[in-house]
Design an enzyme around this catalytic site. Structure first.
Site, PDB file in Angstrom:
ATOM      1  N   GLN A 156       0.784  -1.241   0.000  1.00 35.49           N
ATOM      2  CA  GLN A 156       0.000   0.000   0.000  1.00 35.49           C
ATOM      3  C   GLN A 156       0.820   1.297   0.000  1.00 35.49           C
ATOM      4  OE1 GLN A 156      -3.790   0.171   2.477  1.00 35.49           O
ATOM      5  NE2 GLN A 156      -2.493   1.501   3.678  1.00 35.49           N
ATOM      6  N   GLU A 198      -3.469   9.034  -1.131  1.00 39.48           N
ATOM      7  CA  GLU A 198      -2.688   9.804  -0.164  1.00 39.48           C
ATOM      8  C   GLU A 198      -1.693  10.732  -0.831  1.00 39.48           C
ATOM      9  OE1 GLU A 198      -1.263   7.052   2.842  1.00 39.48           O
ATOM     10  OE2 GLU A 198      -3.289   6.885   3.665  1.00 39.48           O
ATOM     11  N   GLU A 279       5.498  -1.159   8.667  1.00 39.35           N
ATOM     12  CA  GLU A 279       4.187  -1.163   9.352  1.00 39.35           C
ATOM     13  C   GLU A 279       3.349  -2.319   8.825  1.00 39.35           C
ATOM     14  OE1 GLU A 279       2.129   2.632   9.008  1.00 39.35           O
ATOM     15  OE2 GLU A 279       0.193   1.607   9.003  1.00 39.35           O
ATOM     16  N   ARG A 360      -5.607   9.387   7.770  1.00 40.93           N
ATOM     17  CA  ARG A 360      -6.320   8.288   7.111  1.00 40.93           C
ATOM     18  C   ARG A 360      -6.292   8.542   5.611  1.00 40.93           C
ATOM     19  NH1 ARG A 360      -8.713   4.609  10.766  1.00 40.93           N
ATOM     20  NH2 ARG A 360      -8.382   3.310   8.933  1.00 40.93           N
ATOM     21  N   SER A 361      -6.585   7.515   4.836  1.00 40.05           N
ATOM     22  CA  SER A 361      -6.608   7.739   3.384  1.00 40.05           C
ATOM     23  C   SER A 361      -7.712   8.739   3.012  1.00 40.05           C
ATOM     24  CB  SER A 361      -6.780   6.425   2.642  1.00 40.05           C
ATOM     25  OG  SER A 361      -7.902   5.722   3.118  1.00 40.05           O
TER      26      SER A 361
HETATM   27  P1  PGA Z   1      -6.555   3.775   5.700  1.00 37.90           P
HETATM   28  O1  PGA Z   1      -5.051   3.253   5.547  1.00 37.90           O
HETATM   29  O2  PGA Z   1      -6.540   5.149   6.224  1.00 37.90           O
HETATM   30  O3  PGA Z   1      -7.092   3.639   4.308  1.00 37.90           O
HETATM   31  O4  PGA Z   1      -7.225   2.809   6.640  1.00 37.90           O
HETATM   32  C1  PGA Z   1      -3.970   3.789   6.183  1.00 37.90           C
HETATM   33  C2  PGA Z   1      -3.047   2.739   6.726  1.00 37.90           C
HETATM   34  O5  PGA Z   1      -3.231   1.531   6.489  1.00 37.90           O
HETATM   35  O6  PGA Z   1      -2.111   3.093   7.438  1.00 37.90           O
HETATM   36 ZN    ZN Z   2      -1.406   0.981   7.930  1.00 32.38          ZN
END
Ligand code: PGA
Ligand code: ZN
Length: 420
Positions: A156, A198, A279, A360-361
């Site tokens: 990701q 992001e 992470e 957050r995304s």
């Molecule tokens: P999310 O992802 O804000 O889409 O949940 C962020 C992350 O996994 O750190």
């Molecule tokens: Zn994460």
């Protein structure tokens, strides 16, 4: 997608007057995630397919305007804790399912802002208890994959951490220069320079490794030395890859792999590349994998738990007891109040875990996490890439804070990262 903004008004006595009061407003907006942990507090959505594809938040807004406002109007809450405890009690569920964590957190953060203004202090001072402040290393997510991008990259987030700087201001410059260098490299190679959720680029690449290789090239093109000036952090968000006890490379090869197999990848990446933070190297439901990962790599890199802990103090305690990770990701809306977030942070520090603060995304222009990062001396945060206003808003707030604190604040640098 819509989200919730709340406004809290505090009636505070006017200085030097017994009768006159001031009305002080605080306002805050909650973010929303796409690759959420299963044990996050409940984000209340209407699920009415006719509005916003089911993502409407009129129920959460009504809970603020009707239920919470009705209960709280005219009451005295001397501390953040008193306010948040009353919110938790009013909800009455273990995961904020009744009022919604989005409703509760919006009020909790708005209250913090109103209190800070009432006490005539910036938010980072209101949230601070140690009297010490640290400017963080911005871990900038320059290549997006996984659920955050429509490309073929499984992992990701690929972040750059410009740590060899003397200030946050300089660190952001190094990061932005690298971001621009990366754009021109992608362009030259004929890759897309459109961005993901992001703000990082979201090209289709030949492999997940290529993401790291291209970033290393960009760091050098920008005039920096990988490892010495700028290192790499990764959030593969492996809970999204976890299926029937295996990891599936769902966007590229569809290859399946065991926890041991995935661990081998992380070991070889960490030996090969200047990676300082990993992470969610294992999935939230793979505690055995997490134990293996921690035993093997905890002395080499920072291992941050996001989905596995969900910023939840009771889950973090279980993780600490089981010897999982050496760092916790902090997202306010995973738990739903400022007070519980601070409880998780305190627990982490007591057990020598690092805290990595996160957006957050799905974000907004709210900048609470910038103040929180400085207030708790987290030393590092992730809040996007080199573009997208809702991310840059946090960087701008950090620049303001650094400017305001002047010589009273130090830049965290490489020491912010576990074992570095
Ligand atoms: P999310 O992802 O804000 O889409 O949940 C962020 C992350 O996994 O750190
Ligand atoms: Zn994460």
């Amino acid at each position: 997608n819509p989200t919730v903004e709340a406004e809290v008004t505090i009636e505070a006595p006017l200085k030097g007057s017994k009768k006159m009061v001031r009305n002080i407003k605080g306002r805050s907006i909650v973010p929303s995630g796409a690759s959420t942990g299963e044990r996050e507090a409940v984000e209340l959505r209407d699920n009415d397919p006719k509005r916003y594809g089911g993502k409407g938040v009129t129920m959460a807004v009504n809970n603020v305007n009707k239920i919470i406002a009705k209960q709280f109007t005219g009451k005295i809450f001397a501390t953040q804790q008193a306010m948040d405890n009353a919110l938790i009690t009013l909800d009455g569920t273990p995961n904020k399912a009744k009022l919604g964590a989005n409703a509760i957190l919006a009020v909790s953060m708005a209250y913090a802002r109103a209190m800070a203004t009432t006490l005539e202090m910036p938010l980072y001072r209101f949230l601070n208890t140690s009297g010490k402040f640290t400017m963080p290393v911005p871990c900038m997510n320059v290549i997006n994959g996984g659920k955050h991008a429509d490309n073929n990259v499984d992992f990701q987030e690929f972040m750059i951490a410009p740590h060899n700087a003397t200030s946050f201001k300089e660190s952001i410059r190094m990061g932005e220069e690298t971001f621009h260098a990366l754009k021109s490299i992608l362009n030259k190679k004929g890759y897309s320079t459109g961005v993901g959720d992001e703000g990082g680029f979201a090209p289709n690449l030949k492999s997940n490794e290529e993401a790291v290789e291209i970033i290393l090239e960009a760091i050098q093109k920008a005039g920096y030395t990988p490892g010495k000036d700028i290192s790499i952090c990764i959030d593969p968000a492996t809970s999204e890859m976890w299926e029937d006890g295996q990891y599936v490379f769902f966007k590229s090869t569809k290859q399946k792999m065991s926890s041991e197999g995935l661990l081998k990848i992380w070991e070889s990446w960490i030996n090969q590349y200047p990676i300082i933070l990993l992470e969610d190297g294992m999935a939230e439901n793979d505690w055995e994998g997490w134990k293996l990962l921690t035993a093997q790599l905890k002395n080499k890199v920072e291992l941050t738990g996001d989905d596995i802990f969900c910023t939840n103090p009771s889950i973090l305690q279980r993780g600490i007891d089981a010897g999982i990770a050496n760092s916790v990701l902090i997202k306010l809306n995973q738990i739903g109040t400022v007070t519980e977030t601070i409880e998780t942070i305190d627990m982490a520090y007591k057990n020598k875990y690092n805290c990595f603060i996160s957006h957050r995304s799905g974000e907004t222009e709210d900048t609470t996490i910038a103040d929180l990062t400085v207030a708790i001396n987290a030393g590092h945060l992730k809040t996007g890439s080199g573009c997208r206003g809702e991310r840059i808003a946090k960087f701008n707030q950090l620049l303001r804070i650094e400017d305001e604190l002047g010589k009273a604040v130090k830049f965290a640098g490489i020491k912010a990262f576990k074992n570095k």
